[in-house]
Motif scaffolding. Structure first.
Motif, short mmCIF file in Angstrom:
data_model
loop_
_atom_site.label_atom_id
_atom_site.label_comp_id
_atom_site.label_asym_id
_atom_site.label_seq_id
_atom_site.Cartn_x
_atom_site.Cartn_y
_atom_site.Cartn_z
N LEU A 153 83.10 25.25 -109.31
CA LEU A 153 83.13 26.49 -108.54
C LEU A 153 84.44 26.73 -107.80
CD1 LEU A 153 79.56 26.32 -106.96
CD2 LEU A 153 80.32 27.94 -108.70
N LYS A 154 85.20 25.67 -107.52
CA LYS A 154 86.29 25.82 -106.55
C LYS A 154 87.41 26.76 -106.99
CE LYS A 154 88.86 21.65 -107.92
NZ LYS A 154 89.29 20.30 -107.49
N ASP A 155 87.57 26.95 -108.30
CA ASP A 155 88.62 27.87 -108.75
C ASP A 155 88.06 29.26 -109.07
OD1 ASP A 155 87.18 27.14 -110.97
OD2 ASP A 155 88.92 26.92 -112.28
N LYS A 156 86.78 29.48 -108.73
CA LYS A 156 86.16 30.77 -108.97
C LYS A 156 86.45 31.70 -107.79
CE LYS A 156 84.07 29.34 -112.79
NZ LYS A 156 84.59 27.96 -112.84
N PRO A 157 86.59 33.00 -108.04
CA PRO A 157 86.91 33.94 -106.95
C PRO A 157 85.83 34.00 -105.87
CG PRO A 157 86.40 35.12 -108.99
CD PRO A 157 86.54 33.68 -109.35
N GLU A 158 84.61 33.58 -106.19
CA GLU A 158 83.51 33.65 -105.22
C GLU A 158 83.35 32.37 -104.41
OE1 GLU A 158 82.56 35.96 -108.97
OE2 GLU A 158 83.13 33.88 -108.51
N TYR A 159 84.27 31.42 -104.56
CA TYR A 159 84.06 30.12 -103.92
C TYR A 159 83.92 30.22 -102.40
CZ TYR A 159 84.51 25.24 -102.61
OH TYR A 159 84.27 23.99 -102.08
N ASP A 160 84.67 31.12 -101.77
CA ASP A 160 84.57 31.27 -100.32
C ASP A 160 83.14 31.61 -99.90
OD1 ASP A 160 87.20 30.67 -99.99
OD2 ASP A 160 87.88 32.75 -99.70
N GLN A 161 82.45 32.37 -100.75
CA GLN A 161 81.06 32.73 -100.44
C GLN A 161 80.12 31.54 -100.60
OE1 GLN A 161 79.66 36.34 -102.51
NE2 GLN A 161 81.77 36.69 -103.16
N LEU A 162 80.53 30.56 -101.41
CA LEU A 162 79.64 29.47 -101.79
C LEU A 162 79.98 28.14 -101.13
CD1 LEU A 162 79.35 30.24 -105.60
CD2 LEU A 162 77.51 30.41 -103.92
N GLU A 163 81.09 28.07 -100.40
CA GLU A 163 81.53 26.77 -99.89
C GLU A 163 80.49 26.14 -98.96
OE1 GLU A 163 85.52 24.63 -98.10
OE2 GLU A 163 85.34 26.82 -98.01
N GLU A 164 79.87 26.94 -98.10
CA GLU A 164 78.85 26.40 -97.21
C GLU A 164 77.67 25.85 -98.02
OE1 GLU A 164 75.82 27.68 -93.57
OE2 GLU A 164 77.42 29.05 -94.20
N SER A 165 77.29 26.56 -99.07
CA SER A 165 76.18 26.12 -99.90
C SER A 165 76.51 24.81 -100.62
CB SER A 165 75.83 27.20 -100.93
OG SER A 165 75.40 28.38 -100.30
N VAL A 166 77.75 24.67 -101.09
CA VAL A 166 78.15 23.43 -101.76
C VAL A 166 78.18 22.28 -100.77
CG1 VAL A 166 79.99 22.30 -103.05
CG2 VAL A 166 79.46 24.69 -103.50
N ASP A 167 78.66 22.52 -99.55
CA ASP A 167 78.63 21.49 -98.51
C ASP A 167 77.20 21.10 -98.16
OD1 ASP A 167 81.35 21.10 -98.27
OD2 ASP A 167 81.61 22.54 -96.64
N CYS A 168 76.32 22.10 -98.17
CA CYS A 168 74.90 21.82 -97.93
C CYS A 168 74.35 20.89 -99.01
CB CYS A 168 74.13 23.13 -97.90
SG CYS A 168 72.35 22.96 -97.69
N LEU A 169 74.71 21.14 -100.26
CA LEU A 169 74.30 20.28 -101.36
C LEU A 169 74.84 18.87 -101.18
CD1 LEU A 169 72.80 20.38 -104.13
CD2 LEU A 169 75.04 20.77 -105.17
N GLN A 170 76.10 18.75 -100.76
CA GLN A 170 76.72 17.45 -100.51
C GLN A 170 75.95 16.70 -99.41
OE1 GLN A 170 80.32 16.77 -101.88
NE2 GLN A 170 79.35 14.76 -101.76
#
Length: 322
Positions: free
Chosen positions: A242-259
């Motif tokens: 996801l990190k190189d996708k244009p929507e990553y800023d919208q998803l970063e919190e969700s990915v950290d939640c998964l971590q």
């Protein structure tokens, strides 16, 4: 094979007690224009014989032998053989309601959706209970919004909880990780959702029976270094996707939640590799996103704080609270 509407892909290894019932439930579907692709992973029990007996009864069943290649590559191999407009991944010890595929197919066709989310039963064999899934109700979500809901546990990440278009695989570079077992569903569902323009829900009675065969204590005893490796690996694989996708800023919190969830789960299973580093990482996430504070709970937060001081102190506190 243009007439095939749905390809059902079933990975199987050592499931002689359940694969017969699984295949029976697919063969009995009211939607007849289906193919049933069974990927046999090198069983040492009577699973292959049971599959062959069912093949004699139903010519829609195809068998692939992929011994020792693992679950992810089994799914990938099944997809390469698939001809259906839609795909449904089914575990070899689960069963479908007789009209499940017809309802899912009609919902996808009526809404032009890339993915359809279904309700299912969770059947606990160890305590003889059954409950319905509790994913959120929705009419339509974008792929990005659906990813947020699965990482926050408002919807399910399991690939058998979604019915989806086969075109997602042919139109996009969806990858399977050969080494991953735990978390492979989350990685696959994330990619499918990201490339989906429209995801809808089928609000009906549960259409799938998903069985839990082990009690929680047995699961803890079975937790291994490989499970721990996967828990650490799959959130990073998802982040890398996801990190190189244009929507990553919208998803970063969700990915950290998964971590954060992966760290919590490894501690719950009493697997402490680099616990001080993991605890510090968890605390950084909690500081960055106060909204996630309730996720680990008070006891787990105390464990994180103890490990952030020293490993010895952390182990003492973890024995007290976990």
């Amino acid at each position: 094979m243009d007439s095939v509407k749905v390809s059902v892909i079933i990975p199987v290894i050592n499931q002689e007690s359940h694969i017969g019932g699984c295949l029976d439930s697919v063969m009995a579907q009211t939607l007849k224009e289906i193919e049933i692709i069974v990927v046999e992973g090198g069983s040492t029990d009577h699973s292959p014989e049971i599959i062959c007996e069912h093949m004699d009864k139903d010519k829609r069943i195809k068998l692939l032998n992929k011994a020792g290649e693992g679950l992810s590559l089994a799914r990938d191999a099944g997809l390469k053989m698939a001809n259906g407009k839609y795909v449904y991944h089914l575990d070899g010890d689960d069963t479908l309601e007789v009209d499940a595929l017809e309802k899912l197919y009609n919902r996808a066709e009526d809404t032009a959706a890339d993915m359809v989310v279904l309700n299912f039963w969770i059947e606990n064999e160890y305590n003889n209970t059954r409950k319905a899934s509790h994913s959120i109700r929705f009419v339509r979500l974008t792929g990005i919004d659906f990813i947020k809901t699965i990482y926050s546990r408002e919807n399910y990440w399991m690939v058998w909880s979604v019915f989806h278009s086969r075109a997602l695989y042919s139109n996009f570079d969806i990858k399977f990780d050969a080494e991953l077992f735990l978390g492979e569903d989350t990685l696959l569902t994330t990619q499918l959702a990201y490339y989906s323009k429209k995801i809808v829900k089928l609000d009906s009675e549960p259409l799938l029976h998903h069985f839990i065969r082990k009690n929680p204590e047995e699961k803890k005893l079975c937790f291994s270094e490989k499970h721990y490796f996967d828990l650490n690996t799959y959130p990073e694989l998802i982040r890398n996707f996801l990190k190189d996708k244009p929507e990553y800023d919208q998803l970063e919190e969700s990915v950290d939640c998964l971590q954060l969830q992966s760290i919590i789960r490894s501690f719950q299973y009493h697997f402490y590799d680099s616990p001080c580093e993991k605890s510090q990482q968890a605390l950084r996430i909690l500081k960055k996103y106060p909204s996630l504070k309730s996720l680990p709970g008070r006891k787990m937060r105390r464990v994180f704080h103890a490990f952030s001081i020293s490993e010895h102190f952390g182990r003492l506190v973890s024995r007290l609270f976990l």
